[in-house]
Design a protein around this motif. Structure first.
Motif, mmCIF file in Angstrom:
data_model
loop_
_atom_site.group_PDB
_atom_site.id
_atom_site.type_symbol
_atom_site.label_atom_id
_atom_site.label_comp_id
_atom_site.label_asym_id
_atom_site.label_seq_id
_atom_site.Cartn_x
_atom_site.Cartn_y
_atom_site.Cartn_z
ATOM 1 N N ASP A 41 0.889 -1.073 -0.027
ATOM 2 C CA ASP A 41 -0.068 0.011 0.084
ATOM 3 C C ASP A 41 0.980 1.341 0.025
ATOM 4 O O ASP A 41 2.221 1.106 0.485
ATOM 5 C CB ASP A 41 -0.750 0.061 1.336
ATOM 6 C CG ASP A 41 -2.010 0.883 1.406
ATOM 7 O OD1 ASP A 41 -2.129 1.770 0.507
ATOM 8 O OD2 ASP A 41 -2.376 1.451 2.596
ATOM 9 N N TYR B 109 -5.552 -8.875 9.041
ATOM 10 C CA TYR B 109 -4.705 -8.303 8.355
ATOM 11 C C TYR B 109 -3.640 -7.686 9.075
ATOM 12 O O TYR B 109 -3.650 -6.942 10.189
ATOM 13 C CB TYR B 109 -5.739 -7.129 7.520
ATOM 14 C CG TYR B 109 -5.035 -5.706 7.137
ATOM 15 C CD1 TYR B 109 -3.834 -5.491 7.141
ATOM 16 C CD2 TYR B 109 -5.843 -4.996 6.174
ATOM 17 C CE1 TYR B 109 -3.027 -4.272 6.706
ATOM 18 C CE2 TYR B 109 -5.503 -3.956 5.645
ATOM 19 C CZ TYR B 109 -4.054 -3.410 5.947
ATOM 20 O OH TYR B 109 -3.295 -2.446 5.411
ATOM 21 N N ARG C 289 -10.404 -6.595 8.909
ATOM 22 C CA ARG C 289 -11.284 -6.734 7.738
ATOM 23 C C ARG C 289 -10.264 -6.513 6.539
ATOM 24 O O ARG C 289 -9.158 -6.346 6.734
ATOM 25 C CB ARG C 289 -12.148 -5.258 7.691
ATOM 26 C CG ARG C 289 -11.437 -4.136 8.534
ATOM 27 C CD ARG C 289 -11.154 -3.025 7.852
ATOM 28 N NE ARG C 289 -10.008 -2.264 8.231
ATOM 29 C CZ ARG C 289 -8.938 -1.423 7.784
ATOM 30 N NH1 ARG C 289 -8.875 -1.735 6.398
ATOM 31 N NH2 ARG C 289 -8.361 -0.630 8.334
ATOM 32 N N ASP D 210 -8.010 -1.472 2.263
ATOM 33 C CA ASP D 210 -8.382 -0.482 1.118
ATOM 34 C C ASP D 210 -7.148 0.640 0.800
ATOM 35 O O ASP D 210 -6.896 1.163 1.888
ATOM 36 C CB ASP D 210 -9.672 0.258 1.387
ATOM 37 C CG ASP D 210 -10.218 1.166 0.153
ATOM 38 O OD1 ASP D 210 -9.672 1.375 -0.667
ATOM 39 O OD2 ASP D 210 -11.582 1.393 0.431
ATOM 40 N N GLU E 108 -5.866 -2.296 -0.659
ATOM 41 C CA GLU E 108 -5.271 -3.748 -0.909
ATOM 42 C C GLU E 108 -6.334 -4.790 -1.883
ATOM 43 O O GLU E 108 -5.941 -5.256 -2.788
ATOM 44 C CB GLU E 108 -4.882 -4.593 0.380
ATOM 45 C CG GLU E 108 -3.660 -3.942 1.055
ATOM 46 C CD GLU E 108 -3.877 -2.670 1.724
ATOM 47 O OE1 GLU E 108 -4.898 -2.069 1.693
ATOM 48 O OE2 GLU E 108 -2.982 -2.512 2.660
HETATM 49 N N1 GLY Z 1 -4.600 0.101 3.467
HETATM 50 C C1 GLY Z 1 -4.722 0.464 4.877
HETATM 51 C C2 GLY Z 1 -6.188 -0.128 5.545
HETATM 52 O O1 GLY Z 1 -6.887 -0.641 4.676
HETATM 53 O O2 GLY Z 1 -6.047 0.267 6.629
#
Ligand code: GLY
Length: 430
Positions: A214, A271, A289, A292, A294
């Motif tokens: 990320d 995660y 969860r 985002d 990813e």
């Molecule tokens: N990519 C960071 C998050 O989903 O927290």
């Protein structure tokens, strides 16, 4: 067997999940609550907010939903899975005590300590004076973390005492994050490449997914303020198979075992945000969860049946030993609106999407979009993720950036260096 599915959430992550679920031969009706304009092209939108847990459970009961997939962390930390389960509804997402791994950083540190998981040294504080004394004693650099959920804004990597002190004041004296900031962790500053590794967990079973990288900062070269994520790629060349196995063995396995020991039946995504330090991998944080952005780089690569995997985990059933992935990589570039991350703009007309998705291997996931009359318009900070699959990083980058170039809205901004180091690594190998 046609299964009716409800996805909860409204961002690019949820759009990617919707897209992945649509590929399953077993999918019946697909709903998303509340979704966004782009998700509305692929699922039936339901006007219920992601934090209206009882409203969502009523809907799932009324419609006979077979599986609810929860995208964002807030409803998980509020206990959506517990409420669904109590009502006999099948839900993908951990119960509240499992979600505490994300909802309380001190809880997560406690689990990691009990499980022997490698992570940075940290100390928790409940008042300004004792935190400030610790800061004086240990000096900088240091990381100041609000314990609870703070919409991605509760972490300061302080290079000076003044910066760290300001972060402590915000939490304790100005109450900027409310209860989320009334406990603060002061943590050693870990140095190294950051990598995200996600696993689907079904009780005691762990199915690790492909690694992803990320990009948190707004500008090229990792400059400027933190964002929700400006781009992503998968796989991550620096995550060798040996390192991957080490992380599964030393992070995921013991964490899940420790949760089981505590009686927590975790069914959802675990995660791990990892830093690959010179002394080995360290957990920076846990989320509970999908990530985002990813997810916008993982779902295009996934060849296994997403619905089958999520349903098996939600029911606490067996998982396969490994998921199947495309050989080639995926690169996802986030397009954000004017002013992001300090602010965001709404209502700017978005053009060129159809041309972008016509490119081979390109998918566009919507984060902040809305319909205004017949126009698709911006509706938030992060607007779209343009993801492309290629046979190499060079090709995936070229296609993703071709897609970005075809899309136009006033004030649009994006990074130009997503997956550049992976592409340069490829050139080095050639
Ligand atoms: N990519 C960071 C998050 O989903 O927290």
């Amino acid at each position: 067997m046609a299964l009716d599915v409800l996805v909860v959430g409204s961002g690019g992550r949820e759009h990617a999940l919707v897209t992945g679920l649509r590929r399953s031969p077993d999918l019946g009706r697909l709903f998303c609550a509340p979704g966004n304009a782009g998700i509305g092209r692929d699922a039936i939108l339901v006007p219920i907010a992601a934090d209206d847990i009882r409203g969502l459970a009523d809907f799932a009961e009324r419609e006979g939903i077979d599986l609810t997939v929860v995208g964002p962390e807030a409803p998980l930390v509020e206990g959506i899975a517990d409420i669904f389960e109590a009502r006999g509804l099948t839900v993908f997402g951990p119960v509240q005590e499992g979600a505490l791994l994300e909802g309380s950083k001190s809880f997560a540190k406690g689990v990691m300590a009990a499980a022997g998981v490698p992570t940075g040294r940290a100390a928790p504080f409940n008042d300004y004076d004792s935190a400030h004394a610790y800061l004086r004693e240990h000096g900088v650099p240091i990381v100041v973390k609000a314990d609870g959920l703070a919409a991605g804004k509760g972490v300061t990597v302080a290079q000076t005492i003044a910066e760290a002190d300001e972060a402590l004041r915000e939490c304790f004296l100005e109450d900027r994050f409310g209860v989320a900031g009334r406990t603060v962790l002061l943590e050693e500053c870990l140095v190294g490449e950051e990598v995200s590794l996600l696993a689907i967990v079904s009780g005691g079973r762990v199915l690790p997914l492909a690694p992803a990288q990320d990009y948190k900062r707004i500008f090229d070269g990792d400059k400027g303020p933190n964002t929700g994520g400006m781009g992503c790629y998968s796989p991550v060349p620096s995550m060798t198979p040996a390192l991957y196995d080490e992380i599964v063995r030393t992070v995921f396995r013991p964490t899940v075992d420790e949760l089981q020991r505590r009686g927590v039946d975790f069914r959802g995504v675990l995660y791990a945000g990892m830093i690959l330090t010179a002394d080995g991998p360290r957990v920076l944080e846990f989320n509970t969860r999908f990530g985002d952005p990813e997810t916008q780089a993982l779902i295009p690569r996934l060849r296994s049946d997403l619905l089958a995997l999520l349903r098996a985990a939600a029911r606490g059933e067996e998982l396969p030993e490994a998921a199947e992935w495309s050989e080639g990589p995926c690169v996802g570039v986030v397009m954000a609106s004017r002013g992001y991350p300090a602010s965001s703009s709404k209502g700017d007309v978005i053009r060129g999407l159809d041309q972008a998705v016509a490119l081979p291997g390109v998918e566009v996931f919507h984060s902040g979009t809305a319909l205004n009359g017949g126009d698709l318009v911006t509706d938030g900070g992060r607007v779209l993720t343009v993801s492309a699959l290629g046979s190499s990083f060079a090709e995936a980058r070229r296609l993703a950036y071709q897609g970005v170039a075809l899309i136009d809205f006033e004030g649009s901004q994006h990074r130009t260096d997503i997956a550049l180091r992976a592409e340069l690594g490829e050139e080095g190998e050639a």
